[in-house]
Enzyme design. Structure first.
Site, PDB file in Angstrom:
ATOM      1  NE  ARG A  32      -2.154  -1.770   3.569  1.00 56.47           N
ATOM      2  CZ  ARG A  32      -2.621  -2.016   4.887  1.00 56.47           C
ATOM      3  NH1 ARG A  32      -3.735  -1.503   5.227  1.00 56.47           N
ATOM      4  NH2 ARG A  32      -1.891  -2.449   5.628  1.00 56.47           N
ATOM      5  CE  LYS A  38       0.469  -2.239   9.528  1.00 59.25           C
ATOM      6  NZ  LYS A  38      -0.718  -2.358  10.243  1.00 59.25           N
ATOM      7  CE1 TYR A  79      -5.660   2.654   9.989  1.00 56.32           C
ATOM      8  CE2 TYR A  79      -4.593   2.119   8.216  1.00 56.32           C
ATOM      9  CZ  TYR A  79      -5.934   2.391   8.629  1.00 56.32           C
ATOM     10  OH  TYR A  79      -7.081   2.575   7.859  1.00 56.32           O
ATOM     11  CG  HIS A  85      -2.487  -0.610  14.925  1.00 58.91           C
ATOM     12  ND1 HIS A  85      -3.807  -0.283  15.137  1.00 58.91           N
ATOM     13  CD2 HIS A  85      -2.536  -0.416  13.834  1.00 58.91           C
ATOM     14  CE1 HIS A  85      -4.576  -0.348  14.098  1.00 58.91           C
ATOM     15  NE2 HIS A  85      -3.765  -0.584  13.155  1.00 58.91           N
ATOM     16  CD  GLU A  91      -4.044   3.773  15.329  1.00 55.87           C
ATOM     17  OE1 GLU A  91      -3.391   3.434  16.127  1.00 55.87           O
ATOM     18  OE2 GLU A  91      -3.955   3.884  14.083  1.00 55.87           O
ATOM     19  CB  SER A 138     -12.593  -2.284  10.024  1.00 52.61           C
ATOM     20  OG  SER A 138     -11.886  -1.812  11.016  1.00 52.61           O
ATOM     21  NE  ARG A 182     -22.779  -3.506  14.775  1.00 54.77           N
ATOM     22  CZ  ARG A 182     -23.559  -3.125  13.571  1.00 54.77           C
ATOM     23  NH1 ARG A 182     -24.539  -2.534  13.951  1.00 54.77           N
ATOM     24  NH2 ARG A 182     -23.252  -3.674  12.505  1.00 54.77           N
ATOM     25  CG  LEU A 221     -11.479  -1.278  17.726  1.00 58.82           C
ATOM     26  CD1 LEU A 221      -9.867  -1.292  17.606  1.00 58.82           C
ATOM     27  CD2 LEU A 221     -11.874  -0.372  16.493  1.00 58.82           C
ATOM     28  CB  VAL A 254      -9.716  -9.361  12.186  1.00 60.84           C
ATOM     29  CG1 VAL A 254      -9.307  -8.020  11.512  1.00 60.84           C
ATOM     30  CG2 VAL A 254     -10.063 -10.612  11.574  1.00 60.84           C
ATOM     31  CB  ILE A 313      -3.218  -9.510  15.287  1.00 57.75           C
ATOM     32  CG1 ILE A 313      -1.816 -10.310  15.908  1.00 57.75           C
ATOM     33  CG2 ILE A 313      -3.077  -9.297  13.737  1.00 57.75           C
ATOM     34  CD1 ILE A 313      -1.924 -10.915  16.942  1.00 57.75           C
ATOM     35  CG  ASP A 314      -2.915  -4.324  13.081  1.00 53.86           C
ATOM     36  OD1 ASP A 314      -1.769  -4.768  12.875  1.00 53.86           O
ATOM     37  OD2 ASP A 314      -3.684  -4.130  12.039  1.00 53.86           O
ATOM     38  CE  LYS A 327       3.846 -17.943  16.826  1.00 49.27           C
ATOM     39  NZ  LYS A 327       4.968 -18.722  17.317  1.00 49.27           N
ATOM     40  CG  MET A 374      -5.261  -9.993   7.955  1.00 49.87           C
ATOM     41  SD  MET A 374      -6.799 -10.603   8.868  1.00 49.87           S
ATOM     42  CE  MET A 374      -7.735 -11.281   7.246  1.00 49.87           C
TER      43      MET A 374
END
Length: 370
Positions: free
Chosen positions: A15, A75, A94, A96, A118, A134, A203, A240, A267, A269-270, A279, A301
């Site tokens: 990206r 990233k 991002y 994280h 984020e 997402s 939700r 999240l 998903v 994991i970030d 991990k 991902m």
């Protein structure tokens, strides 16, 4: 303002922070843009397209970091990149940070103004710069999980939708937000038996209205999560907590009791992951096995569909990048409380409440003096 776009260097990350159309927009507003050579070539965004949009191509990331007033990335900066940041420089990407104390310390030491995609918010309480990725990650999680369930990849050997006369796979999605909703859409489309678990009844009601009887909705607690995980062939972790580490909702003990050949796709994991056995992995080596259960925990991902992801992300980030360039970081942050919520590190100080476990947090509005 001089805006810099370095080439991403994380494993299999193709990206790019700005597409040519958004470069053209910045140039039309009187700004200069430096783009590292071949930053977008892998996804068809050639250097010639950037030059035509008004950018100047430079050979190295070092030159971009040395000259640019603002760095726009995708990233989180790797350690080498963090060390190239300088006091007063703006980093917009991002981050994280919650599960990454090393990066946090390096960004603090840089003296830079670090704004995280984020944690930027909107008037509806959403996360507009996280939502596009997402959506991509949620949809990809089902593709990845279906692939891992194939026997040749170590899985139990089940087709998500089954065929007439055989039952479909059971898919449990923990978290009903943007990731969970998009995962559910894909799994339902493949005719799997799908359950979404969430702690928000509102939700769950919204999901029930959206999908009807094609989707099972369950209130999430220790017991219901355990039951769903133990019955599932594929579990998607889609939790999240904005700006903070994800809670561990699936214990190692639960994993040990799951079906052999079942698959976990984390998903979250970030943000540290929502399974105790998670991990981070890479696209080059995406899976590992714990107690006979396949774990897919790739931390970027959406990078696998880098062209789609780049355009989707740029659609969301473009107005914020332009605002920061037009007004300067101080006025842009002062004028927009939602952009200010994206401020995570400011000249050595932590400013987001989700980072309190990493050190003292000073409120963002206080550090910018407004």
């Amino acid at each position: 303002m001089l805006v810099g776009v370095p080439k991403e260097i994380k494993n299999h990350e193709y990206r790019v922070g700005l597409i040519p159309g958004n470069v053209r927009q910045l140039v039309a507003h009187g700004h200069q843009v430096l783009v590292q050579q071949d930053a977008g070539t892998a996804i068809g965004l050639t250097d010639d397209l950037y030059v035509a949009a008004g950018a100047r191509i430079v050979g190295t990331a070092e030159e971009i970091f040395a000259k640019a007033d603002m760095i726009v990335k995708v990233k989180e900066p790797q350690p080498h990149e963090c060390r190239m940041l300088r006091p007063g420089q703006v980093l917009f990407t991002y981050l994280h940070l919650a599960p990454d104390p090393e990066q946090t310390k390096l960004l603090q030491a840089s003296g830079a103004i670090c704004i995280a995609y984020e944690t930027v918010t909107d008037v509806r309480g959403g996360l507009p710069l996280l939502a596009p990725m997402s959506e991509v990650a949620g949809r990809m999680s089902i593709q990845a999980g279906a692939h891992c369930l194939e026997k040749s990849h170590g899985g139990i050997g089940i087709l998500l939708g089954g065929v007439p006369g055989t039952p479909p796979a059971k898919v449990a999605i923990i978290g009903g937000g943007v990731v969970g909703t998009n995962a559910a859409r894909m799994a339902i489309g493949l005719e799997a038996y799908v359950t979404v678990l969430d702690k928000s009844l509102d939700r769950l009601r919204a999901l029930d209205l959206q999908f009807g009887r094609r989707l099972n909705t369950v209130y999430a607690n220790i017991e219901t999560i355990e039951q769903a995980v133990l019955e599932a062939d594929l579990v998607i972790g889609a939790i999240l907590v904005p700006g903070a580490s994800a809670p561990k909702v699936v214990t190692r003990e639960m994993v040990g009791r799951m079906k052999k050949g079942a698959v976990l796709v984390d998903v979250s994991i970030d943000q540290g992951g929502c399974f105790e056995t998670s991990k981070p992995t890479t696209h080059a080596d995406p899976t590992y096995v714990v107690d006979g259960v396949i774990h897919y925990c790739v931390a970027n991902m959406p990078g696998a569909v880098a062209r789609t992801s780049t355009f989707a992300l740029n659609n969301a980030t473009a107005p914020f990048v332009l605002d920061l360039a037009d007004k300067g970081w101080l006025k842009a942050l002062a004028d927009d409380a939602h952009l200010l919520n994206g401020l995570n590190v400011f000249q050595g100080k932590l400013t987001h409440p989700g980072l309190a476990h990493l050190g003292e947090v000073v409120p963002a509005r206080q550090v910018i003096g407004r």
